[in-house]
Design a protein around this motif. Structure first.
Motif, PDB file in Angstrom:
ATOM      1  N   MET A 145       0.542  -1.398  -0.268  1.00 58.00           N
ATOM      2  CA  MET A 145       0.223   0.353   0.018  1.00 58.00           C
ATOM      3  C   MET A 145       1.126   1.192  -0.011  1.00 58.00           C
ATOM      4  O   MET A 145       0.041   2.486  -0.001  1.00 58.00           O
ATOM      5  CB  MET A 145      -0.797  -0.089   1.035  1.00 58.00           C
ATOM      6  CG  MET A 145      -2.075  -0.745   0.307  1.00 58.00           C
ATOM      7  SD  MET A 145      -3.211  -0.594   2.499  1.00 58.00           S
ATOM      8  CE  MET A 145      -2.562  -0.969   3.017  1.00 58.00           C
ATOM      9  N   HIS A 146       2.238   1.105   0.039  1.00 57.89           N
ATOM     10  CA  HIS A 146       2.811   2.207  -0.451  1.00 57.89           C
ATOM     11  C   HIS A 146       3.345   2.891  -2.056  1.00 57.89           C
ATOM     12  O   HIS A 146       4.014   3.641  -2.666  1.00 57.89           O
ATOM     13  CB  HIS A 146       4.266   2.364   0.127  1.00 57.89           C
ATOM     14  CG  HIS A 146       4.379   2.107   1.428  1.00 57.89           C
ATOM     15  ND1 HIS A 146       3.471   3.008   2.753  1.00 57.89           N
ATOM     16  CD2 HIS A 146       5.257   1.125   2.639  1.00 57.89           C
ATOM     17  CE1 HIS A 146       3.669   3.086   3.668  1.00 57.89           C
ATOM     18  NE2 HIS A 146       4.241   1.401   4.130  1.00 57.89           N
ATOM     19  N   SER A 147       2.594   1.300  -2.747  1.00 51.05           N
ATOM     20  CA  SER A 147       2.838   2.205  -4.076  1.00 51.05           C
ATOM     21  C   SER A 147       1.342   2.857  -4.535  1.00 51.05           C
ATOM     22  O   SER A 147       1.020   3.337  -3.972  1.00 51.05           O
ATOM     23  CB  SER A 147       1.914   0.556  -4.551  1.00 51.05           C
ATOM     24  OG  SER A 147       2.658  -0.788  -4.523  1.00 51.05           O
ATOM     25  N   TRP A 148       2.049   3.744  -5.717  1.00 48.59           N
ATOM     26  CA  TRP A 148       1.342   4.656  -6.387  1.00 48.59           C
ATOM     27  C   TRP A 148       0.692   4.283  -8.169  1.00 48.59           C
ATOM     28  O   TRP A 148       1.349   3.356  -8.677  1.00 48.59           O
ATOM     29  CB  TRP A 148       2.249   6.219  -6.520  1.00 48.59           C
ATOM     30  CG  TRP A 148       2.417   6.244  -5.055  1.00 48.59           C
ATOM     31  CD1 TRP A 148       2.497   6.139  -3.910  1.00 48.59           C
ATOM     32  CD2 TRP A 148       1.407   7.415  -4.755  1.00 48.59           C
ATOM     33  NE1 TRP A 148       2.721   6.741  -3.217  1.00 48.59           N
ATOM     34  CE2 TRP A 148       1.624   7.615  -3.042  1.00 48.59           C
ATOM     35  CE3 TRP A 148       0.820   8.392  -5.630  1.00 48.59           C
ATOM     36  CZ2 TRP A 148       1.427   9.076  -2.507  1.00 48.59           C
ATOM     37  CZ3 TRP A 148      -0.317   9.422  -4.575  1.00 48.59           C
ATOM     38  CH2 TRP A 148       0.563   9.579  -3.106  1.00 48.59           C
ATOM     39  N   SER A 149       0.228   4.559  -8.565  1.00 43.34           N
ATOM     40  CA  SER A 149      -0.788   3.931  -9.794  1.00 43.34           C
ATOM     41  C   SER A 149      -0.375   4.609 -10.785  1.00 43.34           C
ATOM     42  O   SER A 149       0.538   5.896  -9.968  1.00 43.34           O
ATOM     43  CB  SER A 149      -1.966   3.896 -10.282  1.00 43.34           C
ATOM     44  OG  SER A 149      -2.295   5.460 -10.346  1.00 43.34           O
ATOM     45  N   ALA A 150      -0.163   4.629 -11.995  1.00 43.34           N
ATOM     46  CA  ALA A 150       0.570   5.120 -12.973  1.00 43.34           C
ATOM     47  C   ALA A 150      -0.543   6.648 -13.258  1.00 43.34           C
ATOM     48  O   ALA A 150      -0.749   6.953 -14.660  1.00 43.34           O
ATOM     49  CB  ALA A 150       0.846   4.396 -14.425  1.00 43.34           C
ATOM     50  N   LYS A 151      -1.459   6.945 -12.414  1.00 44.79           N
ATOM     51  CA  LYS A 151      -2.989   7.758 -13.051  1.00 44.79           C
ATOM     52  C   LYS A 151      -3.324   8.567 -12.910  1.00 44.79           C
ATOM     53  O   LYS A 151      -4.093   9.305 -12.199  1.00 44.79           O
ATOM     54  CB  LYS A 151      -4.410   6.727 -13.135  1.00 44.79           C
ATOM     55  CG  LYS A 151      -4.331   4.786 -14.074  1.00 44.79           C
ATOM     56  CD  LYS A 151      -5.785   4.461 -13.511  1.00 44.79           C
ATOM     57  CE  LYS A 151      -5.576   3.243 -14.160  1.00 44.79           C
ATOM     58  NZ  LYS A 151      -7.129   2.221 -13.965  1.00 44.79           N
ATOM     59  N   GLY A 152      -1.498   9.340 -12.799  1.00 46.38           N
ATOM     60  CA  GLY A 152      -1.844  10.709 -11.493  1.00 46.38           C
ATOM     61  C   GLY A 152      -0.821  11.090 -12.076  1.00 46.38           C
ATOM     62  O   GLY A 152       0.308  10.672 -12.685  1.00 46.38           O
ATOM     63  N   ASN A 153      -0.895  12.886 -11.298  1.00 48.25           N
ATOM     64  CA  ASN A 153       0.810  13.546 -12.219  1.00 48.25           C
ATOM     65  C   ASN A 153       1.460  12.780 -10.570  1.00 48.25           C
ATOM     66  O   ASN A 153       1.765  14.130  -9.989  1.00 48.25           O
ATOM     67  CB  ASN A 153      -0.184  14.674 -11.582  1.00 48.25           C
ATOM     68  CG  ASN A 153       1.003  15.928 -12.515  1.00 48.25           C
ATOM     69  OD1 ASN A 153       1.505  15.897 -13.043  1.00 48.25           O
ATOM     70  ND2 ASN A 153       0.814  17.279 -11.589  1.00 48.25           N
ATOM     71  N   TRP A 154       2.028  12.049 -10.417  1.00 43.94           N
ATOM     72  CA  TRP A 154       2.626  12.387  -9.820  1.00 43.94           C
ATOM     73  C   TRP A 154       4.144  10.607 -10.384  1.00 43.94           C
ATOM     74  O   TRP A 154       3.670   9.976 -11.256  1.00 43.94           O
ATOM     75  CB  TRP A 154       2.119  11.250  -8.712  1.00 43.94           C
ATOM     76  CG  TRP A 154       1.738   9.888  -8.801  1.00 43.94           C
ATOM     77  CD1 TRP A 154       1.501   9.008  -8.617  1.00 43.94           C
ATOM     78  CD2 TRP A 154       0.248  10.520  -8.543  1.00 43.94           C
ATOM     79  NE1 TRP A 154       0.449   8.223  -8.605  1.00 43.94           N
ATOM     80  CE2 TRP A 154      -0.223   9.023  -8.416  1.00 43.94           C
ATOM     81  CE3 TRP A 154      -0.408  11.884  -7.915  1.00 43.94           C
ATOM     82  CZ2 TRP A 154      -1.731   9.423  -9.254  1.00 43.94           C
ATOM     83  CZ3 TRP A 154      -1.907  11.107  -7.877  1.00 43.94           C
ATOM     84  CH2 TRP A 154      -2.855  10.317  -8.829  1.00 43.94           C
ATOM     85  N   THR A 155       4.659  10.323  -9.989  1.00 42.05           N
ATOM     86  CA  THR A 155       5.666   9.194 -10.403  1.00 42.05           C
ATOM     87  C   THR A 155       4.903   7.951 -10.029  1.00 42.05           C
ATOM     88  O   THR A 155       5.360   7.597  -8.736  1.00 42.05           O
ATOM     89  CB  THR A 155       7.111   8.887  -9.587  1.00 42.05           C
ATOM     90  OG1 THR A 155       7.434  10.417 -10.261  1.00 42.05           O
ATOM     91  CG2 THR A 155       8.243   8.032 -10.177  1.00 42.05           C
ATOM     92  N   PRO A 156       4.729   7.112 -10.742  1.00 45.04           N
ATOM     93  CA  PRO A 156       4.439   6.001 -10.212  1.00 45.04           C
ATOM     94  C   PRO A 156       5.568   4.490  -9.624  1.00 45.04           C
ATOM     95  O   PRO A 156       6.273   4.680 -10.510  1.00 45.04           O
ATOM     96  CB  PRO A 156       3.820   5.552 -11.501  1.00 45.04           C
ATOM     97  CG  PRO A 156       4.364   5.598 -12.617  1.00 45.04           C
ATOM     98  CD  PRO A 156       4.936   6.981 -11.913  1.00 45.04           C
ATOM     99  N   CYS A 157       4.921   4.187  -8.502  1.00 48.62           N
ATOM    100  CA  CYS A 157       5.744   2.570  -8.525  1.00 48.62           C
ATOM    101  C   CYS A 157       5.041   1.199  -7.957  1.00 48.62           C
ATOM    102  O   CYS A 157       4.196   1.928  -6.887  1.00 48.62           O
ATOM    103  CB  CYS A 157       6.619   3.596  -7.092  1.00 48.62           C
ATOM    104  SG  CYS A 157       5.929   4.142  -6.128  1.00 48.62           S
ATOM    105  N   CYS A 158       5.349   0.291  -8.173  1.00 49.60           N
ATOM    106  CA  CYS A 158       5.237  -0.942  -7.456  1.00 49.60           C
ATOM    107  C   CYS A 158       6.053  -0.866  -6.329  1.00 49.60           C
ATOM    108  O   CYS A 158       7.619  -0.900  -6.162  1.00 49.60           O
ATOM    109  CB  CYS A 158       5.804  -1.989  -7.776  1.00 49.60           C
ATOM    110  SG  CYS A 158       5.241  -3.909  -7.300  1.00 49.60           S
ATOM    111  N   TYR A 159       5.944  -0.900  -5.054  1.00 49.18           N
ATOM    112  CA  TYR A 159       6.106  -0.611  -3.299  1.00 49.18           C
ATOM    113  C   TYR A 159       6.489  -1.800  -2.964  1.00 49.18           C
ATOM    114  O   TYR A 159       5.307  -2.653  -2.643  1.00 49.18           O
ATOM    115  CB  TYR A 159       5.556   0.260  -2.771  1.00 49.18           C
ATOM    116  CG  TYR A 159       7.040   0.341  -1.375  1.00 49.18           C
ATOM    117  CD1 TYR A 159       7.383   1.838  -1.716  1.00 49.18           C
ATOM    118  CD2 TYR A 159       7.698  -0.252  -0.180  1.00 49.18           C
ATOM    119  CE1 TYR A 159       8.813   1.949  -0.476  1.00 49.18           C
ATOM    120  CE2 TYR A 159       8.562  -0.073   0.338  1.00 49.18           C
ATOM    121  CZ  TYR A 159       9.045   1.161   0.859  1.00 49.18           C
ATOM    122  OH  TYR A 159       9.444   2.070   1.303  1.00 49.18           O
ATOM    123  N   THR A 160       7.503  -2.942  -3.192  1.00 49.75           N
ATOM    124  CA  THR A 160       7.700  -3.936  -2.423  1.00 49.75           C
ATOM    125  C   THR A 160       8.063  -4.565  -1.381  1.00 49.75           C
ATOM    126  O   THR A 160       9.120  -3.220  -1.074  1.00 49.75           O
ATOM    127  CB  THR A 160       8.001  -5.275  -3.532  1.00 49.75           C
ATOM    128  OG1 THR A 160       9.493  -4.631  -4.197  1.00 49.75           O
ATOM    129  CG2 THR A 160       7.568  -5.494  -4.756  1.00 49.75           C
TER     130      THR A 160
END
Length: 214
Positions: free
Chosen positions: A105-120
């Motif tokens: 849940m620290h991950s961010w999608s690619a659907k916004g004005n931010w850098t996306p990432c998969c936090y593992t």
């Protein structure tokens, strides 16, 4: 166990210049059917530098501060910047569900004005988390996040705080214990759908205090 039947909470610890420590608290599980049913929280206004808190978010701020005062700690002012980051991330988690598979849940999608990432769990994307305040607001210091939620339920302030209190890692962040003895100078919360997040910062927020929505 399917994500829609799981209540999770995560914590990750990072520093301004380099990753000085990381810890991932044990998952806190609760069947979605046992969670309180509350209305989806409205998203903060898109105006840069401005955030307002929905009623359940105000309750979470008050609950966190009441808990801190009970431990002899000062209450924290919710800042515009970290409130904005928390609200944006809670909405991203609920709407776009970047927390899938190995992505927590620290991950961010690619659907916004931010850098996306998969936090593992290996924390290779740690900077993606702690740089989000600088990406989204005028707050240039690091942000430290705790989160709880599920895509298949709703969450309220009481449930979120109770879960964090029940996890030693999350609890330490809230009450400045252990490695978190450096005082927090600002914080912010966001609740959206089944997700609650709180962000803490060690520098004051020059953007001012977040207020309840009118």
């Amino acid at each position: 166990m399917k994500k829609t039947r799981t209540m999770l909470a995560f914590i990750t610890v990072t520093s301004a210049l380099t990753l000085f420590a990381q810890s991932s608290a044990p998952s806190l599980r609760r069947p979605a059917g046992q969670l309180p049913q509350v209305a989806t929280m409205p998203q903060a206004p898109a105006t840069a530098g401005v955030a307002c808190m929905a009623p359940e978010e105000v309750k979470l701020v008050e609950a966190i501060n009441a808990y801190r005062r009970s431990r002899g700690l000062p209450a924290l002012q919710p800042g515009n910047s970290l409130t904005r980051v928390a609200q944006v991330h809670a909405a991203d988690l609920a709407r776009n569900q970047p927390a899938r598979g190995a992505c927590n849940m620290h991950s961010w999608s690619a659907k916004g004005n931010w850098t996306p990432c998969c936090y593992t769990s290996d924390h290779r994307q740690a900077a993606c988390m702690w740089k989000k305040p600088a990406e989204l607001t005028s707050y240039k210091a690091n942000g430290f996040e705790i989160s709880a939620g599920s895509s298949g339920a709703r969450i309220d302030a009481t449930t979120a705080l109770r879960m964090w209190q029940g996890s030693s890692g999350h609890n330490a962040v809230i009450i400045n214990a252990g490695m978190w003895r450096q005082p927090w100078r600002t914080f912010g919360v966001g609740i959206y759908g089944g997700y609650a997040v709180a962000w803490f910062g060690q520098q004051a927020d020059g953007a001012g205090t977040a207020l309840p929505c009118k």
